[in-house]
Design a protein around this motif. Structure first.
Motif, PDB file in Angstrom:
ATOM      1  N   ARG A  76       0.852  -1.188   0.000  1.00  0.00           N
ATOM      2  CA  ARG A  76       0.000   0.000   0.000  1.00  0.00           C
ATOM      3  C   ARG A  76       0.887   1.236   0.000  1.00  0.00           C
ATOM      4  O   ARG A  76       1.429   1.612   1.013  1.00  0.00           O
ATOM      5  CB  ARG A  76      -0.899   0.027   1.239  1.00  0.00           C
ATOM      6  CG  ARG A  76      -1.996  -0.980   1.256  1.00  0.00           C
ATOM      7  CD  ARG A  76      -3.103  -0.721   0.269  1.00  0.00           C
ATOM      8  NE  ARG A  76      -3.579   0.645   0.337  1.00  0.00           N
ATOM      9  CZ  ARG A  76      -4.065   1.311  -0.700  1.00  0.00           C
ATOM     10  NH1 ARG A  76      -4.135   0.729  -1.869  1.00  0.00           N
ATOM     11  NH2 ARG A  76      -4.479   2.540  -0.589  1.00  0.00           N
ATOM     12  N   GLY A  80      -1.992   0.605  -4.793  1.00  0.00           N
ATOM     13  CA  GLY A  80      -2.115  -0.675  -4.097  1.00  0.00           C
ATOM     14  C   GLY A  80      -1.779  -1.821  -5.029  1.00  0.00           C
ATOM     15  O   GLY A  80      -2.284  -1.902  -6.145  1.00  0.00           O
ATOM     16  N   GLU A  91      -4.237  -2.058  -8.403  1.00  0.00           N
ATOM     17  CA  GLU A  91      -5.673  -1.757  -8.384  1.00  0.00           C
ATOM     18  C   GLU A  91      -6.110  -1.345  -9.786  1.00  0.00           C
ATOM     19  O   GLU A  91      -5.450  -0.561 -10.450  1.00  0.00           O
ATOM     20  CB  GLU A  91      -5.952  -0.624  -7.392  1.00  0.00           C
ATOM     21  CG  GLU A  91      -5.762  -1.028  -5.958  1.00  0.00           C
ATOM     22  CD  GLU A  91      -5.997   0.128  -4.989  1.00  0.00           C
ATOM     23  OE1 GLU A  91      -6.035   1.294  -5.423  1.00  0.00           O
ATOM     24  OE2 GLU A  91      -6.128  -0.146  -3.788  1.00  0.00           O
ATOM     25  N   LYS A 110      -9.775  -3.068  -5.031  1.00  0.00           N
ATOM     26  CA  LYS A 110      -9.135  -2.294  -3.973  1.00  0.00           C
ATOM     27  C   LYS A 110      -8.203  -3.213  -3.186  1.00  0.00           C
ATOM     28  O   LYS A 110      -8.540  -4.350  -2.896  1.00  0.00           O
ATOM     29  CB  LYS A 110     -10.190  -1.694  -3.036  1.00  0.00           C
ATOM     30  CG  LYS A 110      -9.617  -0.788  -1.995  1.00  0.00           C
ATOM     31  CD  LYS A 110     -10.708  -0.138  -1.177  1.00  0.00           C
ATOM     32  CE  LYS A 110     -10.076   0.794  -0.158  1.00  0.00           C
ATOM     33  NZ  LYS A 110     -11.038   1.480   0.638  1.00  0.00           N
ATOM     34  N   VAL A 111      -7.034  -2.683  -2.846  1.00  0.00           N
ATOM     35  CA  VAL A 111      -6.063  -3.433  -2.053  1.00  0.00           C
ATOM     36  C   VAL A 111      -5.979  -2.783  -0.679  1.00  0.00           C
ATOM     37  O   VAL A 111      -5.855  -1.567  -0.558  1.00  0.00           O
ATOM     38  CB  VAL A 111      -4.668  -3.435  -2.726  1.00  0.00           C
ATOM     39  CG1 VAL A 111      -3.655  -4.135  -1.853  1.00  0.00           C
ATOM     40  CG2 VAL A 111      -4.744  -4.088  -4.098  1.00  0.00           C
ATOM     41  N   SER A 112      -6.097  -3.613   0.373  1.00  0.00           N
ATOM     42  CA  SER A 112      -5.981  -3.122   1.749  1.00  0.00           C
ATOM     43  C   SER A 112      -4.848  -3.867   2.439  1.00  0.00           C
ATOM     44  O   SER A 112      -4.246  -4.772   1.863  1.00  0.00           O
ATOM     45  CB  SER A 112      -7.296  -3.328   2.498  1.00  0.00           C
ATOM     46  OG  SER A 112      -7.569  -4.704   2.637  1.00  0.00           O
TER      47      SER A 112
END
Length: 134
Positions: A76, A80, A91, A110-112
């Protein structure tokens, strides 16, 4: 003086273009190796998406995304990035998940810090980081 320079430059350019036009242009290639119309416009994004294919792990069922998609790392920063089945995807990028019987288009939404939200052929799926418990 400037006008004389311009006229000289113009004459040199005209002479060089006439000399080039007189040369016979020849191209050598094997037509059988060309798989597409060379004058057809290219869509770079579409070509990149066609090339990227991720193979589901052995024994995974295509409908069970939790077993066919393994996220082993995320980053992140400004963008991402998730490592999915050994390949890094940002993303918004898409890839094809190849199973035993069919292929599914997967888009990284979405990357978390804990994983990634994926669109798997119209089905939203939240994949967590996979830990190998061997």
């Amino acid at each position: 003086m400037i006008t004389h320079f311009r006229v000289t430059l113009l004459l040199l350019l005209a002479a060089s273009s006439v000399a080039v036009a007189d040369e016979r242009r020849v191209s050598f290639f094997d037509r059988s190796k060309i798989g597409r119309d060379p004058f057809e416009p290219l869509n770079g994004k579409e070509l990149a998406e066609k090339k990227v294919a991720v193979v589901a792990p052995v024994g995974a069922e295509e409908e069970d995304f939790s077993k066919s998609i393994r996220i082993t790392g995320v980053s992140r920063d400004r963008l991402g990035i998730a490592v999915i089945n050994g390949r890094a995807f940002a993303e918004g990028e898409s890839f094809v998940l190849r199973g035993k019987h069919r292929e599914i288009r997967v888009t990284v939404r979405k990357v978390s810090a804990s994983g990634a939200e994926l669109d798997c052929g119209g089905v939203l799926f939240v994949a967590k980081i996979w830990a190998n418990e061997a």
